[in-house]
Write a protein that holds these residues in place. Structure first.
Motif, PDB file in Angstrom:
ATOM      1  N   ASN A   1     -16.493 -21.619   1.274  1.00  0.00           N
ATOM      2  CA  ASN A   1     -16.994 -22.968   1.557  1.00  0.00           C
ATOM      3  C   ASN A   1     -15.931 -24.056   1.379  1.00  0.00           C
ATOM      4  OD1 ASN A   1     -16.924 -23.715  -1.210  1.00  0.00           O
ATOM      5  ND2 ASN A   1     -19.052 -23.128  -1.527  1.00  0.00           N
ATOM      6  N   GLY A   2     -14.706 -23.672   1.034  1.00  0.00           N
ATOM      7  CA  GLY A   2     -13.619 -24.631   0.885  1.00  0.00           C
ATOM      8  C   GLY A   2     -13.686 -25.447  -0.389  1.00  0.00           C
ATOM      9  N   GLY A   3     -14.506 -25.023  -1.328  1.00  0.00           N
ATOM     10  CA  GLY A   3     -14.697 -25.798  -2.544  1.00  0.00           C
ATOM     11  C   GLY A   3     -13.872 -25.370  -3.737  1.00  0.00           C
ATOM     12  N   ASP A   4     -12.960 -24.434  -3.539  1.00  0.00           N
ATOM     13  CA  ASP A   4     -12.182 -23.959  -4.677  1.00  0.00           C
ATOM     14  C   ASP A   4     -11.313 -25.048  -5.289  1.00  0.00           C
ATOM     15  OD1 ASP A   4     -10.910 -23.748  -2.234  1.00  0.00           O
ATOM     16  OD2 ASP A   4     -10.014 -21.794  -2.626  1.00  0.00           O
ATOM     17  N   ALA A   5     -10.774 -25.951  -4.492  1.00  0.00           N
ATOM     18  CA  ALA A   5      -9.974 -27.060  -5.041  1.00  0.00           C
ATOM     19  C   ALA A   5     -10.861 -28.010  -5.837  1.00  0.00           C
ATOM     20  CB  ALA A   5      -9.254 -27.818  -3.935  1.00  0.00           C
ATOM     21  N   ALA A   6     -12.050 -28.295  -5.327  1.00  0.00           N
ATOM     22  CA  ALA A   6     -12.974 -29.186  -6.044  1.00  0.00           C
ATOM     23  C   ALA A   6     -13.349 -28.608  -7.392  1.00  0.00           C
ATOM     24  CB  ALA A   6     -14.223 -29.449  -5.204  1.00  0.00           C
ATOM     25  N   ILE A   7     -13.602 -27.308  -7.446  1.00  0.00           N
ATOM     26  CA  ILE A   7     -13.937 -26.657  -8.718  1.00  0.00           C
ATOM     27  C   ILE A   7     -12.749 -26.728  -9.674  1.00  0.00           C
ATOM     28  CG2 ILE A   7     -14.449 -24.443  -9.812  1.00  0.00           C
ATOM     29  CD1 ILE A   7     -16.109 -23.766  -7.318  1.00  0.00           C
ATOM     30  N   SER A   8     -11.558 -26.438  -9.174  1.00  0.00           N
ATOM     31  CA  SER A   8     -10.370 -26.475 -10.034  1.00  0.00           C
ATOM     32  C   SER A   8     -10.128 -27.873 -10.578  1.00  0.00           C
ATOM     33  CB  SER A   8      -9.139 -25.998  -9.260  1.00  0.00           C
ATOM     34  OG  SER A   8      -9.282 -24.644  -8.905  1.00  0.00           O
ATOM     35  N   PHE A   9     -10.186 -28.889  -9.710  1.00  0.00           N
ATOM     36  CA  PHE A   9     -10.034 -30.268 -10.176  1.00  0.00           C
ATOM     37  C   PHE A   9     -11.090 -30.602 -11.218  1.00  0.00           C
ATOM     38  CE2 PHE A   9      -7.713 -31.377  -6.105  1.00  0.00           C
ATOM     39  CZ  PHE A   9      -6.533 -31.774  -6.718  1.00  0.00           C
ATOM     40  N   CYS A  10     -12.319 -30.226 -10.962  1.00  0.00           N
ATOM     41  CA  CYS A  10     -13.419 -30.539 -11.882  1.00  0.00           C
ATOM     42  C   CYS A  10     -13.126 -30.003 -13.281  1.00  0.00           C
ATOM     43  CB  CYS A  10     -14.722 -29.945 -11.343  1.00  0.00           C
ATOM     44  SG  CYS A  10     -16.164 -30.251 -12.378  1.00  0.00           S
ATOM     45  N   PHE A  11     -12.723 -28.753 -13.385  1.00  0.00           N
ATOM     46  CA  PHE A  11     -12.516 -28.160 -14.704  1.00  0.00           C
ATOM     47  C   PHE A  11     -11.203 -28.596 -15.349  1.00  0.00           C
ATOM     48  CE2 PHE A  11     -16.077 -25.669 -13.347  1.00  0.00           C
ATOM     49  CZ  PHE A  11     -16.824 -25.582 -14.525  1.00  0.00           C
ATOM     50  N   ILE A  12     -10.195 -28.927 -14.563  1.00  0.00           N
ATOM     51  CA  ILE A  12      -8.977 -29.495 -15.154  1.00  0.00           C
ATOM     52  C   ILE A  12      -9.287 -30.867 -15.744  1.00  0.00           C
ATOM     53  CG2 ILE A  12      -6.672 -30.413 -14.655  1.00  0.00           C
ATOM     54  CD1 ILE A  12      -6.392 -28.103 -12.589  1.00  0.00           C
ATOM     55  N   PHE A  13     -10.055 -31.675 -15.015  1.00  0.00           N
ATOM     56  CA  PHE A  13     -10.429 -32.996 -15.530  1.00  0.00           C
ATOM     57  C   PHE A  13     -11.329 -32.869 -16.756  1.00  0.00           C
ATOM     58  CE2 PHE A  13      -9.891 -34.605 -10.946  1.00  0.00           C
ATOM     59  CZ  PHE A  13      -8.532 -34.820 -11.157  1.00  0.00           C
ATOM     60  N   LEU A  14     -12.209 -31.891 -16.765  1.00  0.00           N
ATOM     61  CA  LEU A  14     -13.048 -31.663 -17.945  1.00  0.00           C
ATOM     62  C   LEU A  14     -12.183 -31.308 -19.151  1.00  0.00           C
ATOM     63  CD1 LEU A  14     -15.975 -31.461 -19.025  1.00  0.00           C
ATOM     64  CD2 LEU A  14     -15.889 -29.024 -18.429  1.00  0.00           C
ATOM     65  N   ASN A  15     -11.176 -30.478 -18.928  1.00  0.00           N
ATOM     66  CA  ASN A  15     -10.248 -30.125 -20.005  1.00  0.00           C
ATOM     67  C   ASN A  15      -9.494 -31.362 -20.498  1.00  0.00           C
ATOM     68  OD1 ASN A  15      -8.774 -28.179 -21.687  1.00  0.00           O
ATOM     69  ND2 ASN A  15      -7.050 -28.787 -20.416  1.00  0.00           N
ATOM     70  N   LEU A  16      -9.037 -32.212 -19.586  1.00  0.00           N
ATOM     71  CA  LEU A  16      -8.326 -33.431 -19.991  1.00  0.00           C
ATOM     72  C   LEU A  16      -9.240 -34.368 -20.772  1.00  0.00           C
ATOM     73  CD1 LEU A  16      -6.227 -34.189 -16.788  1.00  0.00           C
ATOM     74  CD2 LEU A  16      -5.377 -33.417 -19.016  1.00  0.00           C
ATOM     75  N   PHE A  17     -10.514 -34.400 -20.419  1.00  0.00           N
ATOM     76  CA  PHE A  17     -11.466 -35.219 -21.158  1.00  0.00           C
ATOM     77  C   PHE A  17     -11.530 -34.778 -22.618  1.00  0.00           C
ATOM     78  CE2 PHE A  17     -15.940 -35.685 -22.610  1.00  0.00           C
ATOM     79  CZ  PHE A  17     -15.938 -37.057 -22.774  1.00  0.00           C
ATOM     80  N   PHE A  18     -11.585 -33.487 -22.860  1.00  0.00           N
ATOM     81  CA  PHE A  18     -11.684 -32.980 -24.230  1.00  0.00           C
ATOM     82  C   PHE A  18     -10.338 -32.914 -24.944  1.00  0.00           C
ATOM     83  CE2 PHE A  18     -15.774 -31.451 -22.646  1.00  0.00           C
ATOM     84  CZ  PHE A  18     -16.591 -31.847 -23.694  1.00  0.00           C
TER      85      PHE A  18
ATOM     86  N   ARG B   1     -22.506 -25.151   2.491  1.00  0.00           N
ATOM     87  CA  ARG B   1     -21.863 -24.360   3.547  1.00  0.00           C
ATOM     88  C   ARG B   1     -21.968 -22.860   3.294  1.00  0.00           C
ATOM     89  NH1 ARG B   1     -16.145 -27.338   3.863  1.00  0.00           N
ATOM     90  NH2 ARG B   1     -16.943 -29.462   3.946  1.00  0.00           N
ATOM     91  N   ASP B   2     -21.761 -22.472   2.019  1.00  0.00           N
ATOM     92  CA  ASP B   2     -21.747 -21.055   1.657  1.00  0.00           C
ATOM     93  C   ASP B   2     -21.785 -20.968   0.145  1.00  0.00           C
ATOM     94  OD1 ASP B   2     -20.420 -18.328   1.001  1.00  0.00           O
ATOM     95  OD2 ASP B   2     -20.608 -18.222   3.175  1.00  0.00           O
ATOM     96  N   PHE B   3     -22.280 -19.871  -0.385  1.00  0.00           N
ATOM     97  CA  PHE B   3     -22.361 -19.702  -1.837  1.00  0.00           C
ATOM     98  C   PHE B   3     -20.981 -19.527  -2.472  1.00  0.00           C
ATOM     99  CE2 PHE B   3     -22.695 -16.965  -5.594  1.00  0.00           C
ATOM    100  CZ  PHE B   3     -23.519 -17.762  -6.392  1.00  0.00           C
ATOM    101  N   PHE B   4     -20.084 -18.841  -1.791  1.00  0.00           N
ATOM    102  CA  PHE B   4     -18.796 -18.492  -2.380  1.00  0.00           C
ATOM    103  C   PHE B   4     -17.756 -19.588  -2.133  1.00  0.00           C
ATOM    104  CE2 PHE B   4     -20.939 -14.473  -1.502  1.00  0.00           C
ATOM    105  CZ  PHE B   4     -20.930 -13.923  -2.775  1.00  0.00           C
ATOM    106  N   PRO B   5     -17.111 -20.071  -3.199  1.00  0.00           N
ATOM    107  CA  PRO B   5     -16.133 -21.154  -3.054  1.00  0.00           C
ATOM    108  C   PRO B   5     -14.990 -20.844  -2.086  1.00  0.00           C
ATOM    109  CG  PRO B   5     -16.702 -20.884  -5.343  1.00  0.00           C
ATOM    110  CD  PRO B   5     -17.351 -19.744  -4.610  1.00  0.00           C
ATOM    111  N   VAL B   6     -14.545 -19.621  -2.039  1.00  0.00           N
ATOM    112  CA  VAL B   6     -13.456 -19.277  -1.126  1.00  0.00           C
ATOM    113  C   VAL B   6     -13.902 -19.417   0.334  1.00  0.00           C
ATOM    114  CG1 VAL B   6     -13.883 -16.784  -1.013  1.00  0.00           C
ATOM    115  CG2 VAL B   6     -11.542 -17.650  -0.796  1.00  0.00           C
TER     116      VAL B   6
END
Length: 130
Positions: free
Chosen positions: A99-116, A92-97
């Protein structure tokens, strides 16, 4: 004693609260898509990838909220959110703000942190390992 040292003793509890609250938000995303609760824009029949992601959000979020199989579930959900970002948001767009993807990015990195980092406090995983 420095402030950072005194706060460090609460790291497991803070991680546990982060895990639980993130998981509950993720469960809510799944229930909205699967059951239209709370009512939202995702009403309608789900098929294929949308159905798979909705089930992962509901079931994976519930497992994370309980702190059960935290590391493998967090790894799976991290991947799901990365795929969701690059398939649904990035085109949709390069910038997360934009393209609506800021929540997906946040979830992704929180889950990555929980994995480690593991589940933190208040997790059923802690009872299984003892």
């Amino acid at each position: 004693m420095k402030l950072s040292e005194s706060l460090a003793q609460y790291r497991p509890q803070a991680l546990g609260v982060l895990r639980i609250m993130t998981a509950l938000q993720f469960v809510e995303r799944g229930t909205q898509k699967l059951f239209n609760f709370p009512a939202g824009a995702h009403a309608g029949p789900l098929t294929g990838l949308a159905l798979t992601s909705s089930i992962l959000e509901f079931a994976g979020g519930a497992l994370l909220a309980l702190g059960l199989f935290t590391r493998p579930v967090a790894f799976l959900l991290c991947g799901e959110m990365a795929i969701a970002y690059f398939m649904a948001h990035m085109p949709r767009d390069f910038f997360p703000v934009n393209n609506g993807g800021d929540a997906a990015i946040s979830f992704c990195f929180i889950f990555l942190n929980l994995f480690f980092a593991g589940p933190g406090a208040f997790a059923l995983d802690n009872r299984r390992s003892t």
